[in-house]
Every structure is written in C-alpha cells, then in structure tokens.
Design a protein around this motif. Structure first.
Motif, PDB file in Angstrom:
ATOM      1  N   LYS A 118      55.134 105.921  84.182  1.00  0.00           N
ATOM      2  CA  LYS A 118      53.767 106.397  83.915  1.00  0.00           C
ATOM      3  C   LYS A 118      53.771 107.892  83.627  1.00  0.00           C
ATOM      4  O   LYS A 118      53.061 108.361  82.732  1.00  0.00           O
ATOM      5  N   ILE A 161      57.975 102.565  88.247  1.00  0.00           N
ATOM      6  CA  ILE A 161      56.686 102.499  87.554  1.00  0.00           C
ATOM      7  C   ILE A 161      56.041 103.882  87.507  1.00  0.00           C
ATOM      8  O   ILE A 161      55.531 104.313  86.468  1.00  0.00           O
ATOM      9  N   GLU A 162      56.081 104.603  88.637  1.00  0.00           N
ATOM     10  CA  GLU A 162      55.510 105.955  88.673  1.00  0.00           C
ATOM     11  C   GLU A 162      56.216 106.875  87.679  1.00  0.00           C
ATOM     12  O   GLU A 162      55.568 107.658  86.972  1.00  0.00           O
ATOM     13  N   TYR A 211      54.789 103.623  80.638  1.00  0.00           N
ATOM     14  CA  TYR A 211      54.258 102.438  81.326  1.00  0.00           C
ATOM     15  C   TYR A 211      52.747 102.379  81.170  1.00  0.00           C
ATOM     16  O   TYR A 211      52.038 103.305  81.529  1.00  0.00           O
ATOM     17  N   LYS A 212      52.278 101.302  80.636  1.00  0.00           N
ATOM     18  CA  LYS A 212      50.841 101.124  80.448  1.00  0.00           C
ATOM     19  C   LYS A 212      50.301  99.954  81.254  1.00  0.00           C
ATOM     20  O   LYS A 212      49.141  99.608  81.133  1.00  0.00           O
ATOM     21  N   GLY A 213      51.147  99.306  82.033  1.00  0.00           N
ATOM     22  CA  GLY A 213      50.711  98.133  82.782  1.00  0.00           C
ATOM     23  C   GLY A 213      50.828  96.884  81.936  1.00  0.00           C
ATOM     24  O   GLY A 213      51.252  96.909  80.781  1.00  0.00           O
ATOM     25  N   GLY A 263      54.620 108.519  80.279  1.00  0.00           N
ATOM     26  CA  GLY A 263      53.683 107.921  79.327  1.00  0.00           C
ATOM     27  C   GLY A 263      54.185 106.628  78.722  1.00  0.00           C
ATOM     28  O   GLY A 263      53.664 106.146  77.728  1.00  0.00           O
TER      29      GLY A 263
END
Length: 184
Positions: free
Chosen positions: A137, A133-134, A142-144, A140
């Motif tokens: 992110k 996930i990190e 992974y936005k949740g 750019g």
C-alpha cells in the motif's frame, strides 16, 4: 482391531494435490482416505473430516500424516482428538509419531504442543501478510480485492423500487454489500 481410515488435507486446490498424502496413507494401511481442500485454521467447511469423524467406530484408527493436516489450532486439534477417543477409536499421527487412545497423557501433551506450534505459525504468517500488504500500500501497488459488485446496478434496482433484501437476492450478494454499494 478395526479399520484404518485416513485423512488428508491441502490448503488450496491451486497447484496443491492430496494424492501424495493419500498414497502414503494407503501405503501405511488406510482402507479409505477422506480428503478436504481448505484452510487448516478453521474446521468450517471441512465436510470430509466431519464425515470420517462420524464414521469412526470403537477400535477404528484415524490416521493422518501430520498434525497440521487436521488443524492448525490447539483447541481444534484437541477437540478432534477428543472426538476420536470419545468414540473409543485411536488417533494416529505419522510424523511425528503420536498415537492417542485416551490412556497416554504424553500423547495429549504432544498434541497440545504441536497445536501450539501450529497456532504460532498461523500468527506469524498473518503478521507477515499484514506487513506485506502495508508495504505494498505504501508503494501504491496494493489496491485490495477488485470490486465484484457494480454500484450502478445496485442503485438502478433501488431506483426501480426494490428494497435491499430483494436487491441482494437478485444479485446473489449480501444485504451489507447492497448498503455499501449504495453508500459508495
């Protein structure tokens, strides 16, 4: 000798199926197989596991193919085993072969070790997930999880004079979600 009751579990119903486990348990003598779909990291929501544990009678056998089908946590695995033994029944795990009847210390030692292995696997799986996930992110990507609540709808209901509890009930969401939407 009592009945042999089977227990099967898969983590999700997304492409996973308990039929292979059920068939194998029936081949090994289970007269009924109880099954759940859910995460092995928690006993919450595992209604069929709870049902089979309640139904056990003295002399019965609760059989499962692998210890991680019961639980992926040492405390949960031992708790289940103690409930089985407390009913004067036997917990039989097929692979690795363990039969816990409350009289064999080595069976409890093996369950403890296997529970610990499950806990370690769970820990490393979560660590890998966090790293993934990190990394996503940072790229750019992974936005949740996408929002399921429309903040405008929440504000509109509040402007109509509704309180947070009433809004939550109307939209079938939690009150905390109402407060987050209002703060957004």
């Amino acid at each position: 000798m009592g009945r042999v009751l089977g227990y099967a579990r898969v983590s999700t119903d997304d492409g996973q199926d308990v039929s292979t486990q059920k068939n194998r348990l029936e081949e090994l003598g289970a007269v009924v197989v109880f099954s759940d779909v859910g995460n092995g990291s928690s006993l919450t929501g595992r209604d069929q596991l709870e049902a089979v544990l309640r139904l056990l009678e003295p002399g019965d056998v609760l059989m499962t193919l692998h210890p991680d089908r019961l639980a992926r946590d040492t405390a949960d695995l031992l708790s289940i085993a103690k409930r089985v033994v407390g009913k004067k029944a036997v917990l039989r795990i097929v692979d690795p072969s363990i039969e816990m009847n409350g009289e064999d210390l080595m069976a409890e030692v093996m369950l403890t070790i296997l529970g610990l292995v499950g806990s370690v696997e769970k820990y490393f799986g979560k660590a890998r997930q966090r790293r993934g996930i990190e990394a996503a992110k940072a790229r750019g990507v992974y936005k949740g999880r996408p929002a399921t609540i429309d903040p405008a709808q929440v504000r509109e209901l509040r402007d109509q004079g509704m309180g947070a509890t009433a809004i939550a009930k109307r939209l079938k969401i939690g009150r905390a979600s109402v407060y987050r939407a209002l703060a957004a």
